[in-house]
Design a protein around this motif. Structure first.
Motif, PDB file in Angstrom:
ATOM      1  N   TRP A 146       0.830  -1.204   0.000  1.00 11.84           N
ATOM      2  CA  TRP A 146       0.000   0.000   0.000  1.00 11.84           C
ATOM      3  C   TRP A 146       0.863   1.252   0.000  1.00 11.84           C
ATOM      4  O   TRP A 146       0.521   2.244  -0.651  1.00 11.84           O
ATOM      5  CB  TRP A 146      -0.958   0.010   1.193  1.00 11.84           C
ATOM      6  N   VAL A 147       1.962   1.227   0.718  1.00  7.39           N
ATOM      7  CA  VAL A 147       2.867   2.388   0.762  1.00  7.39           C
ATOM      8  C   VAL A 147       3.414   2.658  -0.637  1.00  7.39           C
ATOM      9  O   VAL A 147       3.473   3.812  -1.085  1.00  7.39           O
ATOM     10  CB  VAL A 147       4.013   2.153   1.781  1.00  7.39           C
ATOM     11  N   ILE A 148       3.783   1.626  -1.338  1.00  2.64           N
ATOM     12  CA  ILE A 148       4.309   1.793  -2.697  1.00  2.64           C
ATOM     13  C   ILE A 148       3.226   2.333  -3.634  1.00  2.64           C
ATOM     14  O   ILE A 148       3.480   3.241  -4.431  1.00  2.64           O
ATOM     15  CB  ILE A 148       4.891   0.458  -3.223  1.00  2.64           C
ATOM     16  N   VAL A 149       2.012   1.800  -3.524  1.00  2.00           N
ATOM     17  CA  VAL A 149       0.914   2.267  -4.375  1.00  2.00           C
ATOM     18  C   VAL A 149       0.618   3.735  -4.104  1.00  2.00           C
ATOM     19  O   VAL A 149       0.442   4.534  -5.044  1.00  2.00           O
ATOM     20  CB  VAL A 149      -0.346   1.392  -4.163  1.00  2.00           C
ATOM     21  N   ILE A 150       0.573   4.133  -2.857  1.00  2.00           N
ATOM     22  CA  ILE A 150       0.309   5.537  -2.511  1.00  2.00           C
ATOM     23  C   ILE A 150       1.428   6.431  -3.021  1.00  2.00           C
ATOM     24  O   ILE A 150       1.177   7.525  -3.554  1.00  2.00           O
ATOM     25  CB  ILE A 150       0.114   5.676  -0.981  1.00  2.00           C
ATOM     26  N   VAL A 189       1.045   9.609  -5.619  1.00  3.88           N
ATOM     27  CA  VAL A 189       1.519  10.958  -5.293  1.00  3.88           C
ATOM     28  C   VAL A 189       2.488  11.438  -6.372  1.00  3.88           C
ATOM     29  O   VAL A 189       2.446  12.596  -6.793  1.00  3.88           O
ATOM     30  CB  VAL A 189       2.166  10.985  -3.888  1.00  3.88           C
ATOM     31  N   LEU A 190       3.360  10.571  -6.839  1.00  6.69           N
ATOM     32  CA  LEU A 190       4.314  10.960  -7.879  1.00  6.69           C
ATOM     33  C   LEU A 190       3.614  11.250  -9.212  1.00  6.69           C
ATOM     34  O   LEU A 190       3.977  12.188  -9.920  1.00  6.69           O
ATOM     35  CB  LEU A 190       5.366   9.872  -8.074  1.00  6.69           C
ATOM     36  N   LEU A 191       2.601  10.452  -9.550  1.00  5.40           N
ATOM     37  CA  LEU A 191       1.907  10.639 -10.820  1.00  5.40           C
ATOM     38  C   LEU A 191       1.003  11.869 -10.831  1.00  5.40           C
ATOM     39  O   LEU A 191       0.992  12.639 -11.788  1.00  5.40           O
ATOM     40  CB  LEU A 191       1.088   9.402 -11.175  1.00  5.40           C
ATOM     41  N   PHE A 192       0.220  12.032  -9.781  1.00  4.47           N
ATOM     42  CA  PHE A 192      -0.803  13.072  -9.782  1.00  4.47           C
ATOM     43  C   PHE A 192      -0.415  14.310  -8.982  1.00  4.47           C
ATOM     44  O   PHE A 192      -1.023  15.358  -9.150  1.00  4.47           O
ATOM     45  CB  PHE A 192      -2.131  12.517  -9.241  1.00  4.47           C
ATOM     46  N   GLY A 193       0.529  14.212  -8.099  1.00  4.66           N
ATOM     47  CA  GLY A 193       0.902  15.349  -7.270  1.00  4.66           C
ATOM     48  C   GLY A 193       0.035  15.436  -6.037  1.00  4.66           C
ATOM     49  O   GLY A 193      -1.110  15.005  -6.017  1.00  4.66           O
ATOM     50  N   ALA A 194       0.604  16.027  -5.003  1.00  2.00           N
ATOM     51  CA  ALA A 194      -0.090  16.106  -3.715  1.00  2.00           C
ATOM     52  C   ALA A 194      -1.278  17.055  -3.759  1.00  2.00           C
ATOM     53  O   ALA A 194      -2.226  16.905  -2.996  1.00  2.00           O
ATOM     54  CB  ALA A 194       0.890  16.533  -2.627  1.00  2.00           C
ATOM     55  N   LYS A 195      -1.282  18.023  -4.663  1.00  2.00           N
ATOM     56  CA  LYS A 195      -2.380  18.999  -4.722  1.00  2.00           C
ATOM     57  C   LYS A 195      -3.614  18.423  -5.413  1.00  2.00           C
ATOM     58  O   LYS A 195      -4.735  18.791  -5.078  1.00  2.00           O
ATOM     59  CB  LYS A 195      -1.925  20.261  -5.447  1.00  2.00           C
ATOM     60  N   ARG A 196      -3.436  17.532  -6.361  1.00  2.00           N
ATOM     61  CA  ARG A 196      -4.567  16.992  -7.111  1.00  2.00           C
ATOM     62  C   ARG A 196      -5.257  15.826  -6.409  1.00  2.00           C
ATOM     63  O   ARG A 196      -6.429  15.551  -6.670  1.00  2.00           O
ATOM     64  CB  ARG A 196      -4.114  16.513  -8.477  1.00  2.00           C
TER      65      ARG A 196
END
Length: 80
Positions: free
Chosen positions: A9-13, A17-24
């Protein structure tokens, strides 16, 4: 072996975060929640419509299992 471990789950999250960014991510989660609420309400409405439109069918006399005189049928079966 079939279930996801906590580190999966940590890897998936982290990938999200890397793909979409923390703001989106919060906006995406909010819109997903709204979509699920709309879907749920539509399903409930369709189920309520289906129940109101289709009253339970009552069998006609020729389709009924119990007959007007069941003892006469039983005595016919015994004599045969």
């Amino acid at each position: 072996m079939g279930g996801l471990q906590p580190w999966h789950w940590v890897i998936v999250i982290a990938v999200f975060v890397l793909l979409f960014g923390a703001k989106r991510l919060p906006d995406a989660a909010r819109s997903l929640g709204k979509s699920m609420r709309i879907f749920k309400s539509e399903v409930k409405e369709m189920q309520a419509e289906g129940k109101a439109d289709n009253p339970p069918a009552t069998p006609i006399a020729s389709e009924r299992i119990d007959t007007a005189n069941p003892t006469a049928e039983q005595s016919d079966k015994r004599s045969a």
